[in-house]
Design a protein around this motif. Structure first.
Motif, PDB file in Angstrom:
ATOM      1  N   CYS A  88     -16.839 -26.712   2.792  1.00 56.74           N
ATOM      2  CA  CYS A  88     -17.869 -25.770   3.231  1.00 56.74           C
ATOM      3  C   CYS A  88     -19.021 -25.716   2.232  1.00 56.74           C
ATOM      4  O   CYS A  88     -20.202 -25.668   2.625  1.00 56.74           O
ATOM      5  CB  CYS A  88     -17.260 -24.386   3.427  1.00 56.74           C
ATOM      6  N   ILE A 109     -21.003 -21.365   8.614  1.00 58.55           N
ATOM      7  CA  ILE A 109     -20.036 -22.046   7.756  1.00 58.55           C
ATOM      8  C   ILE A 109     -19.131 -21.047   7.056  1.00 58.55           C
ATOM      9  O   ILE A 109     -17.940 -21.310   6.834  1.00 58.55           O
ATOM     10  CB  ILE A 109     -20.773 -22.940   6.741  1.00 58.55           C
ATOM     11  N   LEU A 133     -15.119 -21.102   7.290  1.00 59.34           N
ATOM     12  CA  LEU A 133     -14.230 -21.028   6.129  1.00 59.34           C
ATOM     13  C   LEU A 133     -13.177 -19.941   6.317  1.00 59.34           C
ATOM     14  O   LEU A 133     -11.982 -20.184   6.094  1.00 59.34           O
ATOM     15  CB  LEU A 133     -15.048 -20.752   4.865  1.00 59.34           C
ATOM     16  N   PHE A 191     -11.646 -27.785   9.299  1.00 58.26           N
ATOM     17  CA  PHE A 191     -13.099 -27.667   9.169  1.00 58.26           C
ATOM     18  C   PHE A 191     -13.779 -28.093  10.470  1.00 58.26           C
ATOM     19  O   PHE A 191     -14.650 -27.381  11.001  1.00 58.26           O
ATOM     20  CB  PHE A 191     -13.579 -28.525   8.005  1.00 58.26           C
TER      21      PHE A 191
END
Length: 393
Positions: free
Chosen positions: A231, A246, A250, A280
């Motif tokens: 990230c 993002i 996370l 992710f």
């Protein structure tokens, strides 16, 4: 439960001008301190035919400097992956048999409790679980030794932690490990262990055995470490234009990783890096920054993939991607530079994680339904989705 993924206003101007002339790329690749051939060999051994593409060569100088300052440059990633491949290679050539699921979950719960006592936090729990996995994979952790191995790993993590915080002393670790041994015996998993008592001397002796199994490499990158690094790296390369999304990726990834790591041991085929990369990408799809179809392996039909992926989500099927095809083409290149994986590698990791998460969530929902039916006669309302998630974590 996490909030709905934030809808960042998409701006792809930050993707322009990232490349360097080919001569500069070659020069930077040659000056990289990491031995890429050695890493490539280790990575191929661990992950089959996939070859690494991790390099900062295509990026502008100032971006490379920012990556280095943040500790997420290609060199760090390659070093982590190299040691991951080395230590997850089966000792003696044969992979050991994994502990039964009841033992795995009991160990994860004990380590969560013990890391809280030791002041190591959630990241410390991820580290502890990984190191116990590696010890087992290297032949240094049998069922009989499991309580004292866990205590030795916790002791070593405390010793290397430089942050001032409350600690759990050796006598405390011995008491907790003894209680864990008794707990395992109550579950019928004592093995050949004659006594449940764990002494301070046992932990000290086991510390050296643990370090030998780890080849004195105590600071391995856990799933938590990989997720944070991915990230951070993405945010640097993207100029922070998608920070809120993002950050959501996370947090969702860490919550899912807790449930996954508690039930799935790290192996050569499902390493912390692969787990983190899959989570992710899964988060990017949920945040509507990646088309679901881009993560589908060729061997899987679109209908089957949609079913699998929807089942791997706490909140059901994802919404459609916000990106136009032209935007995604540019974004895809940035994603490969961020993760160090090819398009095929991203698909493999995404598929592997979706399958594992689908099983975990199905089990969580199934267990919750059974509890709800049992409690209905006592007038207790059915648990909501957030309780399902936390019972699984």
């Amino acid at each position: 439960p996490l909030p709905v993924p934030p809808g960042d206003k998409l701006d792809i101007t930050w993707m322009e001008g990232q490349a360097l002339p080919m001569a500069a790329r070659v020069s930077r690749a040659q000056s990289d301190p990491v031995c890429y051939q050695e890493f490539s060999d280790s990575w191929s051994t661990a992950c089959g035919s996939r070859t690494p593409v991790m390099s900062d060569a295509p990026l502008r100088e100032e971006l490379v400097e920012s990556l280095e300052a943040a500790g997420v440059a290609a060199g760090a990633f390659c070093s982590w992956a190299h040691w991951e491949a080395e230590l997850l290679a089966p000792h003696g050539g044969d992979a050991p048999q994994e502990f039964e699921s009841a033992v795995r979950e009991a160990t994860s719960r004990f380590l969560l409790h013990a890391t809280e006592l030791a002041g190591l936090g959630l990241s410390g729990w991820f580290d502890a679980v990984l190191l116990v996995d590696v010890c087992h994979y290297q032949g240094g952790c049998t069922l009989e030794d499991l309580p004292v191995v866990c205590a030795a790993v916790l002791s070593l993590l405390q010793k290397q932690d430089t942050v001032e915080r409350p600690r759990c002393g050796m006598p405390g670790l011995a008491r907790e490990a003894s209680a864990f041994a008794s707990w395992l015996r109550g579950l019928g998993h004592a093995g050949d262990r004659e006594s449940d008592e764990v002494k301070v001397g046992d932990i000290l002796t086991q510390e050296r055995a643990v370090l030998t199994s780890l080849r004195w490499r105590l600071n391995m990158a856990s799933v938590h470490t990989w997720l944070e690094a991915l990230c951070t790296r993405f945010n640097v390369v993207s100029g922070g234009k998608l920070n809120s999304s993002i950050e959501w990726v996370l947090q969702e990834g860490i919550m899912s990783a807790r449930a996954l790591v508690a039930r799935q041991a790290a192996t050569a085929s499902l390493s912390p890096r692969r787990i983190a990369t899959g989570l992710f990408c899964r988060g990017l799809v949920m945040a509507r920054l990646m088309p679901l179809e881009a993560l589908r392996p060729e061997k899987v039909s679109s209908a089957e993939w949609q079913t699998i992926f929807a089942g791997s989500q706490w909140q059901g099927a994802p919404q459609s991607c916000l990106m136009e095809p032209a935007q995604w083409e540019q974004m895809h290149g940035v994603l490969q530079v961020t993760t160090g994986s090819s398009a095929t590698g991203l698909q493999e990791d995404g598929f592997s994680i979706a399958v594992v998460m689908q099983k975990i969530i199905a089990k969580a929902h199934g267990g919750n339904k059974e509890k709800s039916l049992a409690s209905h006669t006592r007038g207790v309302k059915e648990a909501d989705s957030s309780r399902i998630l936390y019972s699984c974590c």
